[in-house]
Design a protein around this motif. Structure first.
Motif, PDB file in Angstrom:
ATOM      1  N   GLY A 187       0.671  -1.108   0.120  1.00 31.16           N
ATOM      2  CA  GLY A 187      -0.051  -0.036  -0.204  1.00 31.16           C
ATOM      3  C   GLY A 187       0.674   1.185   0.076  1.00 31.16           C
TER       4      GLY A 187
ATOM      5  N   THR B 236       2.184   4.631  -0.692  1.00 30.43           N
ATOM      6  CA  THR B 236       1.750   5.756  -1.278  1.00 30.43           C
ATOM      7  C   THR B 236       2.395   6.930  -1.022  1.00 30.43           C
ATOM      8  N   LYS B 237       2.634   7.873  -2.040  1.00 33.26           N
ATOM      9  CA  LYS B 237       3.451   9.249  -1.709  1.00 33.26           C
ATOM     10  C   LYS B 237       2.647  10.246  -2.983  1.00 33.26           C
TER      11      LYS B 237
ATOM     12  N   ALA C 294      -0.637   3.313  -3.787  1.00 34.38           N
ATOM     13  CA  ALA C 294      -0.939   2.087  -3.175  1.00 34.38           C
ATOM     14  C   ALA C 294      -0.137   0.903  -3.793  1.00 34.38           C
TER      15      ALA C 294
ATOM     16  N   ARG D 106       9.563   9.833   3.546  1.00 33.47           N
ATOM     17  CA  ARG D 106       8.734   9.274   4.280  1.00 33.47           C
ATOM     18  C   ARG D 106       7.349   8.953   3.434  1.00 33.47           C
TER      19      ARG D 106
ATOM     20  N   ASP E 290       3.318   8.488   2.609  1.00 33.28           N
ATOM     21  CA  ASP E 290       2.171   9.136   3.225  1.00 33.28           C
ATOM     22  C   ASP E 290       1.297   7.799   3.843  1.00 33.28           C
ATOM     23  N   ALA E 291       1.443   6.964   3.037  1.00 33.80           N
ATOM     24  CA  ALA E 291       0.582   5.515   3.675  1.00 33.80           C
ATOM     25  C   ALA E 291       1.405   4.418   3.203  1.00 33.80           C
ATOM     26  N   GLY E 292       1.255   3.226   3.953  1.00 30.59           N
ATOM     27  CA  GLY E 292       1.766   2.107   3.666  1.00 30.59           C
ATOM     28  C   GLY E 292       2.806   1.622   4.349  1.00 30.59           C
ATOM     29  N   SER E 293       3.367   0.121   4.122  1.00 34.81           N
ATOM     30  CA  SER E 293       4.328  -0.268   4.969  1.00 34.81           C
ATOM     31  C   SER E 293       5.532  -0.595   4.193  1.00 34.81           C
TER      32      SER E 293
END
Length: 252
Positions: A14, A16-17, A26, A59, A61-64
């Protein structure tokens, strides 16, 4: 009782940037241990942004991001200790010689100089820099600087090597040195993920190839699998790449 399965070299979920637009959308990506993986895509597709997030330089925005089982977002120091990052714009210290630069980098990693000196020399010699070991880097060409930067990234013996256009600016002989060194690292169990616009390199070296467009993975597999997907067993990687990107552009 069966042994527990070892974690992948890299697992992205996932990811996301967004900048002024969505750069990585994603993204899910899994790269196996000991694999040479080529990430291809047109300019602006999100390749470099993805690798910078994996390397801990940006960094998400979301995800691993998981590197050999380490959560790279929550434990970035541990992840970086087993990771190498080499960009297409080498950044080294001009006033140092290649040997001095690698000694400096090894010191940052806390490596005993008695251990690092021999491995540093071996790395530089394998990249064809033996005649220049004691020359200041300020007079080096971009290709020579790229090789010094690569040696510096490998001096702490990383297990995941992340390369963004590593062959940019290299002549044919230098490119052969770099490809030989990367091949040796993969055979020793390291994992390499590399972006490149030189499709021949991906075709010859990669175990698997991923094609990214508009921040999404649009195709992935071995060269044979990508050919089968395209319906032609003799299709070149270049033709498949163009076809896949065109399909994605049309769907956007």
């Amino acid at each position: 009782m069966q042994p527990a399965e070892q974690p992948s070299a890299l697992q992205v979920r996932g990811l996301t940037k967004r900048f002024d637009r969505l750069a990585v959308d994603a993204l899910d990506l899994t790269i196996h241990r000991g694999e040479f993986y080529a990430l291809l895509g047109p300019n602006g597709a999100g390749k470099t942004t993805t690798l910078r997030m994996v390397a801990g330089l940006l960094r998400p925005d979301a995800g691993s991001v998981s590197i050999l089982g380490i959560d790279a977002l929550n434990d970035p120091v541990a992840a970086k200790q087993i990771t190498a990052w080499v960009s297409d714009e080498p950044m080294i210290y001009d006033k140092l010689t290649p040997l001095e630069y690698l000694a400096f980098v090894a010191g940052l990693w806390g490596i005993d100089p008695r251990t690092s000196e021999s491995s540093a020399r071996e790395l530089l010699v394998s990249l064809g820099l033996e005649p220049h070991l004691n020359e200041r880097c300020e007079g080096f060409s971009k290709g020579m600087r790229q090789k010094v930067a690569l040696a510096g990234a490998l001096v702490h013996d990383p297990r995941l090597i992340i390369l963004d256009e590593p062959l940019t600016g290299l002549d044919a002989l230098s490119a052969r040195h770099v490809k030989g060194l990367l091949g040796e690292r993969v055979r020793s169990g390291c994992t390499v993920i590399m972006t490149t616009h030189i499709l021949e390199v991906a075709e010859r070296m990669a175990d698997r190839i991923g094609v990214i467009a508009s921040g999404r993975l649009v195709a992935e597999g071995t060269l044979t699998e990508l050919r089968q997907r395209n319906g032609k067993n003799d299709t070149s990687l270049e033709d498949m790449f163009i076809a896949l990107v065109n399909i994605e552009d049309a769907a956007a």
